[in-house]
Design an enzyme around this catalytic site. Structure first.
Site, PDB file in Angstrom:
ATOM      1  N   MET A  31     -38.399  13.518  14.370  1.00 15.83           N
ATOM      2  CA  MET A  31     -38.041  12.158  14.786  1.00 15.83           C
ATOM      3  C   MET A  31     -36.568  11.869  14.466  1.00 15.83           C
ATOM      4  SD  MET A  31     -41.362   9.811  14.473  1.00 15.83           S
ATOM      5  CE  MET A  31     -41.229   9.407  12.742  1.00 15.83           C
ATOM      6  N   GLY A  32     -35.813  12.912  14.145  1.00 11.17           N
ATOM      7  CA  GLY A  32     -34.386  12.728  13.915  1.00 11.17           C
ATOM      8  C   GLY A  32     -34.056  12.229  12.521  1.00 11.17           C
ATOM      9  N   LEU A  34     -31.948  13.786  10.576  1.00  9.91           N
ATOM     10  CA  LEU A  34     -32.312  15.089  10.015  1.00  9.91           C
ATOM     11  C   LEU A  34     -31.730  15.323   8.626  1.00  9.91           C
ATOM     12  CD1 LEU A  34     -31.961  17.296  13.229  1.00  9.91           C
ATOM     13  CD2 LEU A  34     -33.944  16.017  12.392  1.00  9.91           C
ATOM     14  N   HIS A  38     -35.845  19.265   7.589  1.00  8.08           N
ATOM     15  CA  HIS A  38     -35.827  19.643   9.014  1.00  8.08           C
ATOM     16  C   HIS A  38     -35.031  20.946   9.210  1.00  8.08           C
ATOM     17  CE1 HIS A  38     -36.026  15.071   9.226  1.00  8.08           C
ATOM     18  NE2 HIS A  38     -37.107  15.405   9.901  1.00  8.08           N
ATOM     19  N   GLN A  62     -47.039   6.704  17.751  1.00 12.99           N
ATOM     20  CA  GLN A  62     -47.582   7.027  16.430  1.00 12.99           C
ATOM     21  C   GLN A  62     -47.292   5.946  15.392  1.00 12.99           C
ATOM     22  OE1 GLN A  62     -45.205  10.742  16.235  1.00 12.99           O
ATOM     23  NE2 GLN A  62     -44.849  10.231  14.096  1.00 12.99           N
ATOM     24  N   ASP A 152     -46.046  16.963   5.620  1.00 16.08           N
ATOM     25  CA  ASP A 152     -47.029  16.193   6.378  1.00 16.08           C
ATOM     26  C   ASP A 152     -48.268  17.075   6.547  1.00 16.08           C
ATOM     27  OD1 ASP A 152     -45.388  13.669   7.507  1.00 16.08           O
ATOM     28  OD2 ASP A 152     -44.107  15.426   7.419  1.00 16.08           O
ATOM     29  N   GLN A 155     -50.972  16.080   9.070  1.00 14.52           N
ATOM     30  CA  GLN A 155     -50.466  16.308  10.433  1.00 14.52           C
ATOM     31  C   GLN A 155     -50.565  17.799  10.797  1.00 14.52           C
ATOM     32  OE1 GLN A 155     -46.724  14.504  12.073  1.00 14.52           O
ATOM     33  NE2 GLN A 155     -45.837  16.447  11.473  1.00 14.52           N
ATOM     34  N   SER A 188     -36.689  11.176   5.867  1.00 14.48           N
ATOM     35  CA  SER A 188     -35.764  10.265   6.549  1.00 14.48           C
ATOM     36  C   SER A 188     -35.904   8.861   5.988  1.00 14.48           C
ATOM     37  CB  SER A 188     -36.057  10.247   8.050  1.00 14.48           C
ATOM     38  OG  SER A 188     -36.042  11.553   8.565  1.00 14.48           O
ATOM     39  N   ARG A 189     -37.106   8.533   5.504  1.00 15.46           N
ATOM     40  CA  ARG A 189     -37.355   7.174   4.991  1.00 15.46           C
ATOM     41  C   ARG A 189     -36.755   6.946   3.599  1.00 15.46           C
ATOM     42  NH1 ARG A 189     -42.467   7.695   8.107  1.00 15.46           N
ATOM     43  NH2 ARG A 189     -42.440   6.039   9.664  1.00 15.46           N
TER      44      ARG A 189
HETATM   45  P1  AMP Z   1     -40.217  13.836  10.899  1.00 11.03           P
HETATM   46  O1  AMP Z   1     -38.860  13.833  11.525  1.00 11.03           O
HETATM   47  O2  AMP Z   1     -40.285  13.105   9.599  1.00 11.03           O
HETATM   48  O3  AMP Z   1     -41.311  13.479  11.865  1.00 11.03           O
HETATM   49  O4  AMP Z   1     -40.502  15.341  10.491  1.00 11.03           O
HETATM   50  C1  AMP Z   1     -40.361  16.388  11.412  1.00 11.03           C
HETATM   51  C2  AMP Z   1     -40.865  17.664  10.783  1.00 11.03           C
HETATM   52  O5  AMP Z   1     -40.118  17.946   9.613  1.00 11.03           O
HETATM   53  C3  AMP Z   1     -42.338  17.591  10.366  1.00 11.03           C
HETATM   54  O6  AMP Z   1     -42.967  18.827  10.660  1.00 11.03           O
HETATM   55  C4  AMP Z   1     -42.233  17.368   8.889  1.00 11.03           C
HETATM   56  O7  AMP Z   1     -43.363  17.821   8.168  1.00 11.03           O
HETATM   57  C5  AMP Z   1     -41.003  18.168   8.544  1.00 11.03           C
HETATM   58  N1  AMP Z   1     -40.431  17.688   7.289  1.00 11.03           N
HETATM   59  C6  AMP Z   1     -40.063  16.415   6.983  1.00 11.03           C
HETATM   60  N2  AMP Z   1     -39.639  16.348   5.702  1.00 11.03           N
HETATM   61  C7  AMP Z   1     -39.758  17.606   5.185  1.00 11.03           C
HETATM   62  C8  AMP Z   1     -39.498  18.181   3.913  1.00 11.03           C
HETATM   63  N3  AMP Z   1     -39.024  17.455   2.895  1.00 11.03           N
HETATM   64  N4  AMP Z   1     -39.733  19.496   3.751  1.00 11.03           N
HETATM   65  C9  AMP Z   1     -40.223  20.252   4.764  1.00 11.03           C
HETATM   66  N5  AMP Z   1     -40.489  19.771   5.993  1.00 11.03           N
HETATM   67  C10 AMP Z   1     -40.263  18.462   6.206  1.00 11.03           C
END
Ligand code: AMP
Length: 283
Positions: A31-32, A34, A38, A62, A152, A155, A188-189
């Site tokens: 979702m960017g 990054l 990511h 979502q 996640d 997910q 990202s949050r």
């Molecule tokens: P998001 O942009 O948050 O939807 O995440 C996109 C992908 O990056 C998803 O597969 C997440 O599980 C993965 N992701 C997000 N944060 C992390 C992290 N800290 N470590 C590993 N993968 C991550």
């Protein structure tokens, strides 16, 4: 050189040309906004596929009505820099109307109890949105492999189930959680946190570590482990537990006894920000 595409047609023609040359394709959905989490997925994709596509799309289906869709952080220029540096070849950055044309009414939904556990309790439509957008991305990109973070974990389990149930010819690769040096899982949050919240947010990774230590010391009773993890979190006044749970790694259903491959997962509000973290028990 990173190529950018905003339409499904551009992605299809680029990927078609790659496949005609016999190249393998990896997909990293995001979702960017990054970060290094990511980036680790892109690097894993680059290491095992000839060409890598990342998607940057804040997927409206979502998000629940009272969630942070409108305020979700966005910085596409920075995302492109991160992707290029990590060796990504193509970024898909569609408008919502490209993904959800007028009249859109077909969803992909896991009808088991799995999406109602953990995050599904407070986010009832979340995984329907995730499955729908990921299935669409799979159909658009037609990757050989797709890369998801274990951060996640629910997910990841739901996507693996979807791939099996719908006979999709895609290998799903789960990648380890990337953390800040003090333990906080990258997200990202995290940008929502002020200084004191950022400090308080450490209770999630502290609870993870405690759970891992208890299991390493031989504790087998999930309730005992969960109670101690909750105690750590509740010691911080601005932390409010959404859930802390011990579940089967595939079905997400609660377990009473520590079992190889199972998952300990949590969601905790730090102020208004909802953060997640987890660990899996070694197989
Ligand atoms: P998001 O942009 O948050 O939807 O995440 C996109 C992908 O990056 C998803 O597969 C997440 O599980 C993965 N992701 C997000 N944060 C992390 C992290 N800290 N470590 C590993 N993968 C991550």
């Amino acid at each position: 050189m990173l190529q950018t595409a905003t339409t499904i047609q551009e992605i299809r023609s680029t990927v078609r040309a790659w496949k005609q040359q016999g190249l393998t394709v990896g997909l990293v959905p995001t979702m960017g906004y990054l970060h290094a989490g990511h980036e680790s997925l892109v690097k894993a994709a680059v290491a095992s596929c000839d060409r890598v596509v990342a998607s940057v799309f804040v997927n409206p289906t979502q998000f629940g009505p009272n969630e942070d869709l409108a305020t979700y952080p966005r910085d596409f220029a920075h995302d492109c820099q991160v992707l290029e540096k990590a060796g990504c070849h193509l970024v898909f950055h569609p408008e919502p109307s490209e993904m959800y044309p007028e009249g859109f009414c077909t969803y992909v939904e896991n009808l088991s109890a799995m999406p109602q556990q953990l995050c599904g309790k407070t986010r009832p439509i979340h995984f329907r949105g995730v499955c729908t957008v990921v299935c669409k991305l799979f159909n658009i990109v037609q990757p050989d492999k797709a890369f998801f973070g274990q951060k996640d974990a629910q997910q990841l389990a739901i996507i693996k189930r979807m791939v099996k149930d719908l006979s999709l010819d895609i290998e799903i690769v789960g990648c380890p959680i990337v953390r800040e040096s003090d333990g906080l899982a990258k997200s990202s949050r995290n940008v929502y946190l002020n200084q004191s919240e950022r400090q308080a947010a450490l209770v999630l990774s502290q609870a993870v570590r405690l759970g891992q230590e208890l299991i390493a010391a031989g504790e087998k009773d999930c309730a005992t482990i969960l109670a101690k993890m909750c105690q750590v979190i509740e010691s911080t006044p601005i932390a409010r537990i959404d859930y802390v749970a011990a579940v089967d790694g595939q079905t997400m259903l609660p377990l009473e006894t520590v079992t190889p491959g199972m998952l300990f997962a949590m969601a905790v509000y730090i102020g208004k920000t909802r953060l997640i973290d987890n660990f899996s028990v070694a197989n």
